[in-house]
Design a protein around this motif. Structure first.
Motif, PDB file in Angstrom:
ATOM      1  N   GLU A  19       0.845  -1.201   0.000  1.00 19.24           N
ATOM      2  CA  GLU A  19       0.000   0.000   0.000  1.00 19.24           C
ATOM      3  C   GLU A  19       0.880   1.250   0.000  1.00 19.24           C
ATOM      4  O   GLU A  19       0.594   2.217  -0.719  1.00 19.24           O
ATOM      5  N   ALA A  20       1.949   1.230   0.775  1.00 22.89           N
ATOM      6  CA  ALA A  20       2.863   2.374   0.792  1.00 22.89           C
ATOM      7  C   ALA A  20       3.489   2.579  -0.583  1.00 22.89           C
ATOM      8  O   ALA A  20       3.600   3.714  -1.057  1.00 22.89           O
ATOM      9  N   LEU A  21       3.883   1.496  -1.226  1.00 23.49           N
ATOM     10  CA  LEU A  21       4.459   1.618  -2.568  1.00 23.49           C
ATOM     11  C   LEU A  21       3.441   2.161  -3.567  1.00 23.49           C
ATOM     12  O   LEU A  21       3.774   2.979  -4.421  1.00 23.49           O
ATOM     13  N   ARG A  22       2.209   1.708  -3.440  1.00 25.23           N
ATOM     14  CA  ARG A  22       1.166   2.168  -4.358  1.00 25.23           C
ATOM     15  C   ARG A  22       0.917   3.656  -4.182  1.00 25.23           C
ATOM     16  O   ARG A  22       0.885   4.422  -5.144  1.00 25.23           O
ATOM     17  N   THR A  31       3.809  -4.076 -11.385  1.00 23.10           N
ATOM     18  CA  THR A  31       4.981  -4.007 -10.508  1.00 23.10           C
ATOM     19  C   THR A  31       4.614  -4.443  -9.097  1.00 23.10           C
ATOM     20  O   THR A  31       5.355  -5.208  -8.459  1.00 23.10           O
ATOM     21  N   LEU A  32       3.478  -3.992  -8.611  1.00 21.31           N
ATOM     22  CA  LEU A  32       3.035  -4.383  -7.278  1.00 21.31           C
ATOM     23  C   LEU A  32       2.785  -5.886  -7.200  1.00 21.31           C
ATOM     24  O   LEU A  32       3.124  -6.526  -6.199  1.00 21.31           O
ATOM     25  N   GLN A  33       2.221  -6.468  -8.252  1.00 15.25           N
ATOM     26  CA  GLN A  33       2.000  -7.916  -8.265  1.00 15.25           C
ATOM     27  C   GLN A  33       3.324  -8.677  -8.244  1.00 15.25           C
ATOM     28  O   GLN A  33       3.447  -9.701  -7.571  1.00 15.25           O
ATOM     29  N   ALA A  34       4.314  -8.168  -8.967  1.00 15.41           N
ATOM     30  CA  ALA A  34       5.630  -8.806  -8.964  1.00 15.41           C
ATOM     31  C   ALA A  34       6.260  -8.716  -7.574  1.00 15.41           C
ATOM     32  O   ALA A  34       6.831  -9.700  -7.087  1.00 15.41           O
TER      33      ALA A  34
END
Length: 83
Positions: A19-22, A31-34
């Motif tokens: 969530e922070a990365l998003r 990218t989030l899935q990876a």
């Protein structure tokens, strides 16, 4: 066959991190899935070795994970990306 769900401490930490990365980095869904896939694989390795959460992962366990990836034939760039 689907992988077993991660224990709650890992799930919560992973969800917070993603969530922070998003929000902060605006990373793409792919990218989030990876990141989710790679971090979950590491977490499963740690769980199998008795670490109850990311805070229980010490340098030796992290090195063991990276060594296992190399031994499995993962490319060095992939292993490095897993950090």
């Amino acid at each position: 066959m689907a992988a077993e769900p991660l224990p709650a401490p890992y799930r919560a930490a992973l969800a917070d991190f993603l969530e922070a990365l998003r929000v902060e980095a605006g990373l793409s869904r792919a990218t989030l899935q990876a990141y989710r896939r790679d971090i979950a694989a590491a977490a499963r390795f740690f769980v199998e070795r008795g670490a109850r959460g990311f805070s229980a992962v010490d340098p030796d366990l992290l090195v063991a994970y990276l060594t296992a990836r190399r031994d499995a034939g993962d490319a060095e760039a992939s292993v490095d990306g897993g950090l």
